[in-house]
Design a protein around this motif. Structure first.
Motif, PDB file in Angstrom:
ATOM      1  N   SER A   1       0.872  -1.518  -0.449  1.00  0.00           N
ATOM      2  CA  SER A   1       0.240   0.051   0.497  1.00  0.00           C
ATOM      3  C   SER A   1       0.774   1.272  -0.207  1.00  0.00           C
ATOM      4  O   SER A   1       0.011   2.590  -0.193  1.00  0.00           O
ATOM      5  N   LEU A   2       1.872   0.977   0.442  1.00  0.00           N
ATOM      6  CA  LEU A   2       2.949   1.641   0.300  1.00  0.00           C
ATOM      7  C   LEU A   2       3.429   2.552  -1.513  1.00  0.00           C
ATOM      8  O   LEU A   2       3.996   1.807  -1.885  1.00  0.00           O
ATOM      9  N   HIS A   3       4.096   3.503  -1.544  1.00  0.00           N
ATOM     10  CA  HIS A   3       4.332   4.415  -2.521  1.00  0.00           C
ATOM     11  C   HIS A   3       5.781   4.273  -2.374  1.00  0.00           C
ATOM     12  O   HIS A   3       6.402   3.865  -1.443  1.00  0.00           O
ATOM     13  N   PRO A   4       6.659   3.740  -3.863  1.00  0.00           N
ATOM     14  CA  PRO A   4       7.946   3.085  -3.313  1.00  0.00           C
ATOM     15  C   PRO A   4       8.848   3.951  -2.676  1.00  0.00           C
ATOM     16  O   PRO A   4       9.812   3.564  -2.597  1.00  0.00           O
ATOM     17  N   ALA A   5       8.545   5.356  -2.810  1.00  0.00           N
ATOM     18  CA  ALA A   5       9.888   6.046  -2.184  1.00  0.00           C
ATOM     19  C   ALA A   5       9.536   5.801  -0.457  1.00  0.00           C
ATOM     20  O   ALA A   5      10.404   5.712   0.411  1.00  0.00           O
ATOM     21  N   GLU A   6       8.436   5.688  -0.470  1.00  0.00           N
ATOM     22  CA  GLU A   6       8.514   5.597   1.128  1.00  0.00           C
ATOM     23  C   GLU A   6       8.733   4.069   1.710  1.00  0.00           C
ATOM     24  O   GLU A   6       9.272   3.905   2.473  1.00  0.00           O
ATOM     25  N   ARG A   7       8.865   3.111   0.595  1.00  0.00           N
ATOM     26  CA  ARG A   7       9.344   1.645   1.062  1.00  0.00           C
ATOM     27  C   ARG A   7      10.583   1.503   1.061  1.00  0.00           C
ATOM     28  O   ARG A   7      11.234   0.809   2.059  1.00  0.00           O
ATOM     29  N   LEU A   8      11.585   2.156  -0.368  1.00  0.00           N
ATOM     30  CA  LEU A   8      12.778   1.897   0.312  1.00  0.00           C
ATOM     31  C   LEU A   8      13.278   3.112   1.366  1.00  0.00           C
ATOM     32  O   LEU A   8      14.333   2.487   2.098  1.00  0.00           O
ATOM     33  N   ARG A   9      12.371   4.041   2.073  1.00  0.00           N
ATOM     34  CA  ARG A   9      13.334   5.179   3.240  1.00  0.00           C
ATOM     35  C   ARG A   9      12.857   3.666   4.052  1.00  0.00           C
ATOM     36  O   ARG A   9      13.504   4.203   4.925  1.00  0.00           O
ATOM     37  N   LEU A  10      11.582   3.325   4.332  1.00  0.00           N
ATOM     38  CA  LEU A  10      11.207   2.297   5.392  1.00  0.00           C
ATOM     39  C   LEU A  10      12.797   1.374   5.493  1.00  0.00           C
ATOM     40  O   LEU A  10      13.315   1.263   6.427  1.00  0.00           O
ATOM     41  N   TYR A  11      12.676   0.837   4.810  1.00  0.00           N
ATOM     42  CA  TYR A  11      13.780  -0.420   4.341  1.00  0.00           C
ATOM     43  C   TYR A  11      15.123   0.410   4.737  1.00  0.00           C
ATOM     44  O   TYR A  11      15.826  -0.655   5.486  1.00  0.00           O
ATOM     45  N   LYS A  12      15.679   1.085   4.335  1.00  0.00           N
ATOM     46  CA  LYS A  12      16.826   2.266   4.431  1.00  0.00           C
ATOM     47  C   LYS A  12      16.600   2.209   5.979  1.00  0.00           C
ATOM     48  O   LYS A  12      17.463   1.983   7.468  1.00  0.00           O
ATOM     49  N   SER A  13      15.641   2.813   7.012  1.00  0.00           N
ATOM     50  CA  SER A  13      15.602   2.889   8.345  1.00  0.00           C
ATOM     51  C   SER A  13      16.039   1.890   9.378  1.00  0.00           C
ATOM     52  O   SER A  13      16.432   1.927   9.890  1.00  0.00           O
ATOM     53  N   LEU A  14      14.998   0.501   8.626  1.00  0.00           N
ATOM     54  CA  LEU A  14      14.780  -0.491   9.438  1.00  0.00           C
ATOM     55  C   LEU A  14      16.908  -1.109   9.349  1.00  0.00           C
ATOM     56  O   LEU A  14      17.245  -2.204  10.513  1.00  0.00           O
ATOM     57  N   LEU A  15      17.222  -1.028   8.132  1.00  0.00           N
ATOM     58  CA  LEU A  15      19.002  -1.244   8.116  1.00  0.00           C
ATOM     59  C   LEU A  15      19.775  -0.496   9.204  1.00  0.00           C
ATOM     60  O   LEU A  15      20.541  -0.670   9.763  1.00  0.00           O
ATOM     61  N   ASP A  16      19.246   0.679   8.555  1.00  0.00           N
ATOM     62  CA  ASP A  16      19.821   1.853  10.656  1.00  0.00           C
ATOM     63  C   ASP A  16      20.215   1.269  11.198  1.00  0.00           C
ATOM     64  O   ASP A  16      21.096   1.462  12.337  1.00  0.00           O
ATOM     65  N   ARG A  17      18.378   0.596  12.150  1.00  0.00           N
ATOM     66  CA  ARG A  17      18.540   0.703  13.233  1.00  0.00           C
ATOM     67  C   ARG A  17      19.634  -0.830  13.821  1.00  0.00           C
ATOM     68  O   ARG A  17      19.525  -0.888  14.638  1.00  0.00           O
ATOM     69  N   LEU A  18      20.090  -1.086  12.638  1.00  0.00           N
ATOM     70  CA  LEU A  18      20.546  -2.347  13.206  1.00  0.00           C
ATOM     71  C   LEU A  18      22.140  -2.646  13.828  1.00  0.00           C
ATOM     72  O   LEU A  18      22.752  -3.064  13.666  1.00  0.00           O
TER      73      LEU A  18
END
Length: 346
Positions: free
Chosen positions: A278-295
């Motif tokens: 349901s998310l725009h591609p831009a939002e999905r990409l930012r979400l992936y990056k934010s979770l990777l940064d948390r690791l």
């Protein structure tokens, strides 16, 4: 000539310069709210070079006004015959400024060989380990380093060459809350730091390793960056604008993604496919990056993020590796972000 120890001892121009650094800290870093800038200690990294010498004097001049105490840290890497002279210079500087100094020596070449690292990486790891150790021992709020606008310009070029995406392409942040790290000079050109030292009548040490072409950062500093400045004399100002745009976008997306809390599965983070479609591609990409940064540390590169998104949208099983020994595993139900299991075998 004794270096100035307070704003009152400074001539008007360097005094206004110091106040400008204070404004930058308060207006652009966000650390005052997060780490209570205005109480406790600051740990200042000082190599004896122009940048860190200027930082040490600036912080000391602002210390009383800002309600902090400065503790200086110097690490002798034992890589150059004159490194002991650098340590002695820092000792004399701190003595003249009446600052506490923690000075240690470490055979970085031996450390690099032991860990299979390059000299630059081993030295950086050792420096930050010592800075964090001192910060913990003295209960300091922040670690301050002397990264400036020219360093930022080099960092942007290195990130571009490695394939970093937005907003990481804007360069390193001035405040890293996870590492308690503050870069108060990040938008200050190096030329202004040199002018500050000359106005104060203070000398500094020269590091001959800064001109060695074997280091990628030195090649950017001594070859690529001068060419860009020759093409556009305002290139450093362009980098500062890019940095501000990146931080603005980053703040927006951090707020936007705060509600997208993933499911915790041990030391991994899980996102279900239903939420992603349901998310725009831009939002999905930012979400992936934010979770990777948390690791943990390690910049997620654009190509890998796009590969991950493509696999997720196609419902195709895939395992995508990311810098920092991180792994995103796409399954029929969603994406699992976590440490790369193969890392434990290295």
């Amino acid at each position: 000539m004794r270096p100035p120890r307070s704003l009152q001892e400074l001539p008007p121009r360097p005094a206004h310069f110091c106040l400008g650094v204070e404004r930058f800290i308060r207006q652009h870093t966000g650390c005052e709210a997060d780490l209570q800038f205005g109480s406790g200690d600051l740990v200042a990294a000082c190599s004896g070079g122009a940048d860190s010498t200027a930082l040490t004097i600036i912080l000391n001049c602002l210390a009383k006004r800002c309600g902090v105490r400065v503790v200086v840290v110097h690490l002798d890497h034992c890589l150059r015959p004159e490194s002991a002279e650098d340590a002695e210079f820092v000792r004399q500087l701190c003595e003249a400024l009446e600052l506490e100094l923690v000075c240690e020596r470490l055979d970085v070449a031996a450390l690099a060989a032991e860990r299979g690292l390059g000299l630059e990486e081993a030295g950086r790891e050792a420096r930050y380990a010592l800075l964090e150790q001192v910060r913990g021992e003295c209960g300091a709020q922040l670690i301050c380093t002397a990264h400036h606008l020219n360093d930022l310009a080099e960092d942007v070029l290195l990130r571009l060459a490695r394939g970093a995406g937005w907003p990481g392409l804007g360069g390193l942040p001035c405040f890293d809350s996870r590492r308690h790290l503050l870069r108060p000079l990040l938008l200050t050109p190096k030329a202004m730091l040199l002018d500050f030292l000359r106005d104060c009548g203070v000398s500094w040490q020269q590091d001959a390793s800064n001109v060695l072409a074997s280091a990628a950062r030195n090649r950017m500093r001594n070859t690529v960056l001068p060419l860009l400045i020759r093409e556009n004399p305002n290139y450093l100002e362009s980098v500062a604008r890019l940095w501000r745009q990146a931080r603005t976008d980053e703040d927006f997306w951090d707020d936007r993604l705060a509600e997208a809390e993933p499911e915790l599965r041990g030391d991994c983070l899980f996102l279900a496919h239903g939420r992603l479609k349901s998310l725009h591609p831009a939002e999905r990409l930012r979400l992936y990056k934010s979770l990777l940064d948390r690791l943990g540390a390690g910049q997620a590169l654009s190509d890998a993020l796009y590969q991950l998104d493509e696999a997720a949208m196609e419902g195709r099983d895939a395992s995508i590796q990311f810098p920092g020994l991180k792994l995103a595993k796409v399954t029929s139900k969603g994406i699992l972000f976590g440490p790369d299991p193969r890392a434990s075998n290295r």
